[in-house]
Write a protein that holds these residues in place. Structure first.
Motif, PDB file in Angstrom:
ATOM      1  N   THR A  40       1.324  -8.759  -6.826  1.00 44.08           N
ATOM      2  CA  THR A  40       1.766  -8.939  -7.525  1.00 44.08           C
ATOM      3  C   THR A  40       2.394  -9.667  -8.647  1.00 44.08           C
ATOM      4  N   ARG A  41       3.463  -9.455  -9.165  1.00 44.95           N
ATOM      5  CA  ARG A  41       3.703 -10.556 -10.796  1.00 44.95           C
ATOM      6  C   ARG A  41       3.898 -12.003 -10.091  1.00 44.95           C
ATOM      7  N   ARG A  42       4.789 -12.256  -9.108  1.00 41.89           N
ATOM      8  CA  ARG A  42       4.221 -13.431  -8.865  1.00 41.89           C
ATOM      9  C   ARG A  42       4.712 -14.293  -7.088  1.00 41.89           C
ATOM     10  N   ASP A  51       1.015  -1.188   0.026  1.00 35.78           N
ATOM     11  CA  ASP A  51       0.260   0.472  -0.129  1.00 35.78           C
ATOM     12  C   ASP A  51       1.274   1.242   0.297  1.00 35.78           C
ATOM     13  N   TRP A  52       2.099   1.250   0.720  1.00 33.94           N
ATOM     14  CA  TRP A  52       2.673   2.624   1.166  1.00 33.94           C
ATOM     15  C   TRP A  52       3.493   2.879  -0.363  1.00 33.94           C
ATOM     16  N   LEU A  53       4.673   1.833  -1.106  1.00 33.84           N
ATOM     17  CA  LEU A  53       4.833   1.509  -2.552  1.00 33.84           C
ATOM     18  C   LEU A  53       4.086   2.125  -3.217  1.00 33.84           C
ATOM     19  N   ASP A  54       2.395   1.881  -3.533  1.00 27.78           N
ATOM     20  CA  ASP A  54       1.717   1.851  -4.267  1.00 27.78           C
ATOM     21  C   ASP A  54       1.041   3.781  -4.239  1.00 27.78           C
ATOM     22  N   ALA A  55       1.232   4.314  -3.181  1.00 30.15           N
ATOM     23  CA  ALA A  55       0.943   5.718  -2.168  1.00 30.15           C
ATOM     24  C   ALA A  55       1.906   6.404  -2.895  1.00 30.15           C
ATOM     25  N   HIS A  56       3.372   6.109  -3.444  1.00 26.10           N
ATOM     26  CA  HIS A  56       4.334   6.814  -2.558  1.00 26.10           C
ATOM     27  C   HIS A  56       5.517   6.945  -4.487  1.00 26.10           C
ATOM     28  N   VAL A  58       5.402  -2.303  -7.957  1.00 23.21           N
ATOM     29  CA  VAL A  58       5.389  -3.529  -6.884  1.00 23.21           C
ATOM     30  C   VAL A  58       3.924  -4.332  -7.970  1.00 23.21           C
ATOM     31  N   ARG A  59       3.539  -3.596  -8.901  1.00 21.05           N
ATOM     32  CA  ARG A  59       3.221  -5.253 -10.179  1.00 21.05           C
ATOM     33  C   ARG A  59       4.262  -5.869 -10.266  1.00 21.05           C
ATOM     34  N   ALA A  60       5.991  -5.675 -10.543  1.00 23.38           N
ATOM     35  CA  ALA A  60       6.381  -6.336 -10.919  1.00 23.38           C
ATOM     36  C   ALA A  60       6.775  -7.368 -10.259  1.00 23.38           C
ATOM     37  N   ALA A  61       6.733  -6.840  -9.164  1.00 22.33           N
ATOM     38  CA  ALA A  61       7.656  -7.499  -7.566  1.00 22.33           C
ATOM     39  C   ALA A  61       6.849  -8.931  -7.519  1.00 22.33           C
ATOM     40  N   VAL A  62       7.963  -9.962  -6.630  1.00 17.29           N
ATOM     41  CA  VAL A  62       7.520 -10.939  -5.981  1.00 17.29           C
ATOM     42  C   VAL A  62       7.814 -11.660  -4.696  1.00 17.29           C
ATOM     43  N   THR A  63       6.246 -11.800  -4.464  1.00 15.49           N
ATOM     44  CA  THR A  63       6.244 -11.783  -3.383  1.00 15.49           C
ATOM     45  C   THR A  63       6.218 -14.012  -2.472  1.00 15.49           C
TER      46      THR A  63
END
Length: 317
Positions: free
Chosen positions: A255-257, A214-219, A225-230
């Motif tokens: 996230t992507r994966r 959420d913080w990353l999306d807002a900043h 985030v969309r390309a991140a790996v969780t």
């Protein structure tokens, strides 16, 4: 040219009953590799994708104790053990991080020592004196032990460290602090090619990981985030457990994966991490994480590298 004139070698299995049949028949009966082995070979080949610029991986979580440092070392060790280039992990935790304790300490130097001697670090052998190396070939730059010194690790310091290491290493992992607003994070996020978000299997851990997104999306980091790996660490926690499928679906939508890391006694101890000490399923999970990260290797270098101030311009700490 000579190899092109020779007959192609049969694609035989390297394990299991298929290998035994091939060897026992003198090569006349070849069941070939299983589908799982074929997939495994492709994954290894993918992880070994050549890099022509430094690829930076930021391993993040708002909450401590979810396996962030463990993920950094295990992922870095997996990459270093399979690739022929150099892989380094940096402890960017301003609150006395534990990254250096996860590998054998072959030197006592820290990130502060590296910065203090930045002007004399022209060659790889010069830099190598400040890092420890695990059996996997992963190299680690530990944080300062004294809290009053480690808290002085600012964004300009991180940029200076990156400016030194990116000349000698193909992959640079950063073990971030738990506070998303700590001093080095602006530089970490600015440089990161791939974000790895770590969550535990507890309700609190999942909520903290979601809050990180959420913080990353807002900043302004929505694309990252969309390309991140969780990574969902299923290590024992004191918090209330949640349904893993529901948690995985939540992060899959954002996230992507998403990759689950199963419980492993070797990791649960909290000491030094060795790939050979992990269970097979755990090693496979980190192979999957490494493969997911490798999907972005072709995109390295898309972000401009900021100007790094010299050691003399940073001021005293």
């Amino acid at each position: 040219m000579t190899s092109a004139l020779l007959p192609a070698q049969p694609d035989s299995a390297s394990r299991g009953w298929r290998k035994l049949v091939f060897k026992a028949s003198g090569g006349t009966i070849n069941p070939g590799p299983s589908a799982d082995e074929v997939r495994h070979r492709r994954l290894i080949t993918h992880i070994r994708t050549p890099l022509y610029d430094c690829h930076r991986i930021a391993v993040m979580s708002l909450k401590g104790g979810v396996g962030k440092t463990t993920t950094t070392v295990a992922l870095g060790s997996t990459l270093a053990s399979l690739r022929g280039d150099r892989v380094v992990a940096i402890d960017a935790n301003p609150d006395r991080g534990t990254l250096g304790a996860k590998v054998p300490r072959t030197c006592t130097n820290t990130v502060r020592d590296l910065l203090d001697n930045a002007g004399s670090l022209d060659r790889y052998v010069d830099v190598r004196r400040y890092l420890s190396q695990a059996d996997s070939r992963l190299e680690v730059l530990a944080s300062a032990n004294a809290p009053e010194i480690s808290q002085a690790f600012a964004d300009t310091d991180y940029l200076a460290v990156d400016g030194i290491l990116q000349r000698h290493y193909s992959i640079l992992l950063t073990d971030c602090g738990t506070g998303i607003l700590h001093s080095a994070m602006p530089a970490v996020l600015r440089l990161a090619d791939t974000l790895v978000i770590v969550s535990s299997s507890s309700a609190d851990g999942g909520s903290s990981a979601s809050a990180t997104l959420d913080w990353l999306d807002a900043h302004g980091y929505a694309a990252q985030v969309r390309a991140a790996v969780t990574v969902i660490s299923t290590f024992p926690t004191n918090g209330e457990s949640v349904d893993l499928s529901t948690l995985e679906q939540h992060f899959t939508a954002r996230t992507r994966r998403v990759v689950r890391v199963p419980y492993d006694p070797h990791l649960a101890i909290g000491g030094r991490i060795m790939l050979e000490g992990m269970r097979k399923a755990t090693r496979q999970a980190f192979l999957e994480i490494a493969g997911a990260v490798a999907e972005r290797f072709g995109q390295t270098g898309s972000r401009p590298v900021p100007t790094v101030r010299s050691a003399g311009d940073r001021g005293g700490h």
